[in-house]
Design an enzyme around this catalytic site. Structure first.
Site, PDB file in Angstrom:
ATOM      1  N   ARG A  88      22.673   1.620   2.897  1.00 40.53           N
ATOM      2  CA  ARG A  88      21.429   2.442   2.117  1.00 40.53           C
ATOM      3  C   ARG A  88      22.090   3.289   1.013  1.00 40.53           C
ATOM      4  O   ARG A  88      21.405   3.656   0.227  1.00 40.53           O
ATOM      5  CB  ARG A  88      20.913   3.269   3.166  1.00 40.53           C
ATOM      6  N   ARG A 122      -1.060  -1.911   8.696  1.00 40.99           N
ATOM      7  CA  ARG A 122       0.119  -2.028   9.591  1.00 40.99           C
ATOM      8  C   ARG A 122       0.126  -1.450  10.615  1.00 40.99           C
ATOM      9  O   ARG A 122      -0.417  -0.272  10.806  1.00 40.99           O
ATOM     10  CB  ARG A 122       1.416  -1.834   8.736  1.00 40.99           C
ATOM     11  N   ARG A 166       7.170   6.055  -1.960  1.00 44.15           N
ATOM     12  CA  ARG A 166       8.126   5.244  -1.021  1.00 44.15           C
ATOM     13  C   ARG A 166       8.884   4.280  -1.808  1.00 44.15           C
ATOM     14  O   ARG A 166       9.880   4.020  -1.823  1.00 44.15           O
ATOM     15  CB  ARG A 166       7.619   4.688   0.395  1.00 44.15           C
TER      16      ARG A 166
END
Ligand SMILES: [Zn+2]
Length: 217
Positions: A88, A122, A166
């Site tokens: 990450r 989702r 995001r």
């Protein structure tokens, strides 16, 4: 095949990884899942991870690294893997280089509008984290996880504004990591999904073809 997979939140990374897992008989190493499992088991490393997570602190890189090293040692020799959710940061990418030589980066490219459309439909299993989509990837029984029978829920932050934010964060964080892999001459397999109703199999087969061209599968 030793691969890492990158894709924006909502790009379908989990879906493609698990299909590639079946299609190519490789292990999928999802850092999120490993941590979830570790929190349940009583091991020295597990307790360390727990102490950070319980305080709401980020697990330090050295520990994440150790967790990853342990997990990688469990991959049977000759079997490939796809690493998901790691690295990450550029620092983690550097540490990863010391543990294992990554042979390919699988990169999912999905336009923002498709991600927004998808994420708003989702649903996630509260128990095991499996992701569903009430439009494209329905569970057999509405609101119930196929795998474990857990309850499916919608993340409260799956709204267009938060999703856009995001996506922006993802791009900023991922760009330098991808650049690092490019600098290290790691080949990329780029999967483009530019239609909302594009079946995952189509994209999976494209990825497999490109991996075959690289001689990795
Ligand atoms: Zn479940």
């Amino acid at each position: 095949m030793k691969a890492v997979i990158f894709g924006a939140p909502g790009a379908g990374k989990g879906t493609y990884s698990s299909r590639l897992q079946t299609r190519l008989n490789v292990d999928v190493i999802a850092m999120g899942d490993i941590f979830r499992e570790m929190l349940k088991e009583d091991s020295k490393l597990g307790r360390k991870v727990k102490s950070y997570v319980e305080k709401g602190l980020l697990v330090p890189d050295e520990i994440v690294n150790e967790v990853l090293r342990q997990r990688l040692s469990k991959v049977p020799s000759g079997k490939g893997f796809i690493l998901d959710g790691y690295p990450r940061t550029v620092e983690q990418a550097e540490m990863l280089e010391k543990i294992v030589k990554i042979e390919v980066v699988i990169l999912l490219m999905v336009p923002d509008w498709i991600i927004i459309e998808r994420l708003s439909s989702r649903r996630i299993c509260r128990n095991c984290g499996t992701v569903y989509n009430i439009r494209f990837l329905k569970p057999k029984v509405e609101g119930v996880c196929d795998k474990c029978g857990g309850e499916l829920y919608q993340r409260p932050d799956d709204t267009p504004e938060v999703i856009k934010q995001r996506l922006h964060v993802y791009e900023e964080q991922t760009e330098p990591i991808l650049r690092r892999f490019k600098d290290k001459k790691v080949p990329f397999v780029i999967a483009h999904c530019d239609k909302l109703d594009m079946p995952p199999e189509t994209i999976v087969e494209e990825i497999v073809r490109d991996l075959e061209k690289l001689g990795l599968v």
